[in-house]
Design an enzyme around this catalytic site. Structure first.
Site, PDB file in Angstrom:
ATOM      1  N   CYS A   1     -10.394 -33.783  32.742  1.00 26.64           N
ATOM      2  CA  CYS A   1     -11.369 -32.720  32.991  1.00 26.64           C
ATOM      3  C   CYS A   1     -10.743 -31.350  32.839  1.00 26.64           C
ATOM      4  O   CYS A   1     -10.539 -30.625  33.822  1.00 26.64           O
ATOM      5  CB  CYS A   1     -12.006 -32.911  34.353  1.00 26.64           C
ATOM      6  N   GLU A   2     -10.394 -31.022  31.622  1.00 26.92           N
ATOM      7  CA  GLU A   2      -9.910 -29.691  31.255  1.00 26.92           C
ATOM      8  C   GLU A   2     -10.277 -29.487  29.783  1.00 26.92           C
ATOM      9  O   GLU A   2     -10.124 -30.395  28.978  1.00 26.92           O
ATOM     10  CB  GLU A   2      -8.376 -29.592  31.388  1.00 26.92           C
TER      11      GLU A   2
END
Ligand code: PLP
Length: 428
Positions: free
Chosen positions: A352-353
């Site tokens: 989640c980046e």
């Protein structure tokens, strides 16, 4: 059609690696999976060794273990007669476990603790000191017979500012003007044999950068020899030999590198009266990079008004180089080698980046869920830089050789995420 290199072969559009079908490995060990070719590691080592020895017999290759410190990889190199360059006590321990004798282990650390220095002395490995502070603390703990000094030759090189390890902004090494004092101090304390070392950077594809830096190191060696009266057992050019990552990257001409560098070396050690020291190199990437691929499965195919995304199960937790250095890794669709590249995709991971991108704007055959991608040149700084970020267990590693394969690192499980963690008493 894609250019096929190294241990990769194409069997009716399907990717095989060192004689093993990638699909078979994935069915057995799941993904993401690092697959390492034993033959390729041996070939790389021997190609380099031969190129060096044809110009100068007294050469030594110290494999830079940080590129890939799997114990089986270390065993392969030990059996080839390689030495090791270790940058932490952990790498020293792994190398000893892999049966490297201490005299074939060179420690090149920066910001080293006292207990670590003690461990290094007790282990009887050769130490490269990186600062006056380190030398001072070392000599209080013990006086080794042989000591080497890492010099900052004031010339850096490399493909990214993070991998340039010499020059005026670098934290590494001792400056030429301070070097005589370091040798003087060590000599007075009773050190009798010496080495001299540099490591200017990583991923260097031009011969000239090595020649320039080595010339400078030899000049510094002369000054130390003259002013302090020490002789050198070895002169270490460091690592940094680059490999092609893009299909049209140049390949470093190894014979030319060896010829240029060692012609200079022989001339200078003669002119400067430096005797006949060993010539050391410390390649990491060159030995293991193209000996390994990362296999990763496609979970998701997604189209937005702007982009086509392929979501795979390896992110920067598995291979951080693209995110950390903007590195290019070539990608093949392992089950579609014969199809034309008709679409443009960003290949992204599960982290989640937004920076979790393995490959940007990459031309690939039309991708479907379940397809298997092979990320090439994953052997150096692949697993060794991987993490559990986003609480994802680390990948497995498999060694292949002439159609045989064996697991050399188990895939981590959820339990590995909890290993060492303790719930505070008052939170129970
Ligand atoms: C990282 C490192 C190497 C190896 O660099 P490569 O670019 O992988 O060849 C060699 N020597 C030292 C001291 C290093 O830190």
């Amino acid at each position: 059609m894609q250019k096929i290199v190294g241990p990769i072969t194409n069997h009716n559009g399907k990717l095989w690696f060192d004689g093993v079908n990638a699909k078979e490995l994935v069915d057995k060990f799941d993904t993401p999976l690092f697959v390492i070719s034993e033959n390729r590691i041996r070939e790389n080592y021997n190609r380099l060794s031969k190129a060096l020895k044809s110009n100068y017999q007294k050469t030594r290759i110290c494999y830079a273990a940080k590129a890939n410190s799997n114990i089986s990889v270390l065993r392969i190199l030990e059996t080839e007669g390689s030495s090791v360059d270790a940058v932490s006590p952990g790498e020293v321990s792994l190398s000893l476990k892999a049966s490297f004798p201490p005299e074939r282990i060179l420690f090149t650390g920066t910001s080293v603790r006292n207990d670590e220095l003690k461990f290094l002395i007790d282990s009887k490995v050769t130490i490269n000191v990186d600062s006056f502070s380190q030398l001072d603390r070392l000599l209080r703990l013990g006086v080794p017979n042989l000591l080497s000094v890492r010099i900052n030759p004031e010339i850096g090189a490399g493909y990214h500012s993070h991998v340039i390890t010499a020059g005026k902004d670098s934290k590494f090494g001792i400056w030429a003007k301070d070097a005589p004092r370091v040798y003087e101090t060590a000599k007075k304390a009773g050190v009798s044999r010496f080495g001299i070392h540099m490591h200017v950077g990583s991923g260097i594809l031009n011969v000239k950068a090595f020649v320039l830096a080595l010339d400078r190191l030899l000049e510094i060696s002369k000054k130390i020899h003259k002013s302090v009266g020490v002789d050198f057992d070895f002169i270490d050019m460091g690592g940094g030999i680059g490999v092609p990552y893009r299909q049209d990257d140049p390949t470093l001409d190894l014979d030319l590198l060896s010829h240029k560098v060692l012609t200079l070396f022989k001339r200078r050690i003669h002119d400067y009266d430096l005797g006949d020291p060993f010539f050391y190199v410390e390649p990491g990437r060159y030995i293991v990079s193209d000996a390994s691929i990362l296999l990763t499965k496609v979970n998701t195919v997604k189209t937005t008004p702007f982009k086509n995304f392929v979501g795979v199960d390896a992110g920067f937790n598995t291979l951080v180089r693209p995110t950390m250095y903007g590195s290019y890794h070539h990608i093949l669709v392992a089950n579609k080698l014969d199809l034309t590249e008709e679409e443009v995709y960003d290949v992204v991971g599960p982290i989640c980046e937004s920076g979790d991108i393995l490959a940007k704007d990459r031309q690939l055959p039309k991708i479907q869920e379940g397809d298997l991608l092979a990320v090439l040149n994953a052997g150096a700084y692949g697993f060794s830089m991987s993490s559990q970020y986003n609480a994802r267990p680390r990948a497995a590693e498999v060694l292949v050789k002439n159609g045989k394969y064996t697991l050399i690192r188990k895939r981590e499980k959820l339990g590995d995420l909890l290993r060492g963690q303790i719930i505070a008493e008052w939170l129970k």
